[in-house]
Motif scaffolding. Structure first.
Motif, short mmCIF file in Angstrom:
data_model
loop_
_atom_site.label_atom_id
_atom_site.label_comp_id
_atom_site.label_asym_id
_atom_site.label_seq_id
_atom_site.Cartn_x
_atom_site.Cartn_y
_atom_site.Cartn_z
N PHE A 55 0.75 -1.64 -0.03
CA PHE A 55 0.09 0.11 0.02
C PHE A 55 0.95 1.09 -0.32
O PHE A 55 0.35 2.50 0.39
CB PHE A 55 -0.99 0.15 1.15
CG PHE A 55 -1.60 -0.84 0.76
CD1 PHE A 55 -1.35 -1.96 1.79
CD2 PHE A 55 -3.67 -0.68 0.49
CE1 PHE A 55 -3.08 -3.56 2.11
CE2 PHE A 55 -4.20 -1.61 -0.08
CZ PHE A 55 -3.75 -3.39 1.19
N HIS A 56 2.22 1.27 -0.29
CA HIS A 56 2.84 2.25 -0.19
C HIS A 56 2.05 2.75 -1.89
O HIS A 56 1.97 2.49 -2.81
CB HIS A 56 4.40 1.99 -0.42
CG HIS A 56 4.43 1.76 0.40
ND1 HIS A 56 4.46 0.91 1.54
CD2 HIS A 56 5.23 3.24 1.82
CE1 HIS A 56 5.29 0.94 2.81
NE2 HIS A 56 5.65 2.60 3.07
N ILE A 57 2.50 4.34 -2.08
CA ILE A 57 1.83 5.13 -3.25
C ILE A 57 2.75 6.13 -3.72
O ILE A 57 3.46 6.64 -3.16
CB ILE A 57 0.47 6.11 -2.68
CG1 ILE A 57 -0.17 4.45 -2.66
CG2 ILE A 57 -0.24 6.41 -4.11
CD1 ILE A 57 -2.12 5.29 -1.83
N ARG A 58 2.84 6.15 -5.01
CA ARG A 58 3.67 6.72 -5.79
C ARG A 58 2.64 7.55 -6.52
O ARG A 58 2.17 6.37 -7.05
CB ARG A 58 4.27 6.26 -7.04
CG ARG A 58 5.56 5.68 -5.87
CD ARG A 58 7.00 4.92 -6.76
NE ARG A 58 7.24 5.68 -8.19
CZ ARG A 58 8.20 5.06 -8.96
NH1 ARG A 58 8.47 4.61 -9.08
NH2 ARG A 58 8.42 5.84 -9.81
N ASN A 59 2.97 8.93 -6.47
CA ASN A 59 0.92 9.41 -7.24
C ASN A 59 1.99 10.75 -7.89
O ASN A 59 2.91 11.87 -7.30
CB ASN A 59 0.25 9.94 -5.54
CG ASN A 59 -1.02 10.43 -6.31
OD1 ASN A 59 -0.67 10.62 -8.52
ND2 ASN A 59 -1.59 10.44 -5.97
#
Length: 119
Positions: A55-59
């Motif tokens: 659930f780590h996010i790169r946006n």
């Protein structure tokens, strides 16, 4: 191997919202990082967002929110305050890895779903 299937595209007015979905045919997405890329007419593939297996996010754009529901085997892309320049084919991608690499370089891709932002 995994077959990715996108849905949720359509035509929306500027300022509107859409929520795209990505699921897998015959396999689970739960253990893998999943990304979204887009390609506008006449332009190259552009990374939009990626979510890792934990659930780590790169946006790349704060108007777009990526999330996942492993119980539903689905990754979502909530797109808000859409602009005409967001018009593109949106595709979900994966490298079958647990962390996010650059989404445009991810190997496995769905066929995409068209998003058109127009008044």
């Amino acid at each position: 191997q995994v077959q990715l299937v996108e849905s949720g595209g359509g035509t929306v007015q500027p300022g509107g919202s859409l929520k795209l979905s990505c699921t897998a045919s015959g396999s689970t997405l739960a253990g893998y990082a999943i990304g979204w890329v887009r390609q506008a007419p006449g332009k190259g593939r552009e990374g939009v967002a990626c979510i890792s297996s934990d659930f780590h996010i790169r946006n790349e754009d704060s108007r777009f929110i990526i999330s996942r529901d492993n119980a539903k085997n689905t990754v979502y892309l909530q797109m808000n305050n859409l602009r005409p320049e967001d018009t593109a084919v949106y595709t979900c991608v994966t490298d079958l890895m647990i962390t996010c690499g650059p989404p445009p370089a991810m190997y496995y891709r769905g066929k995409g779903t068209l998003v058109t932002v127009s008044s």
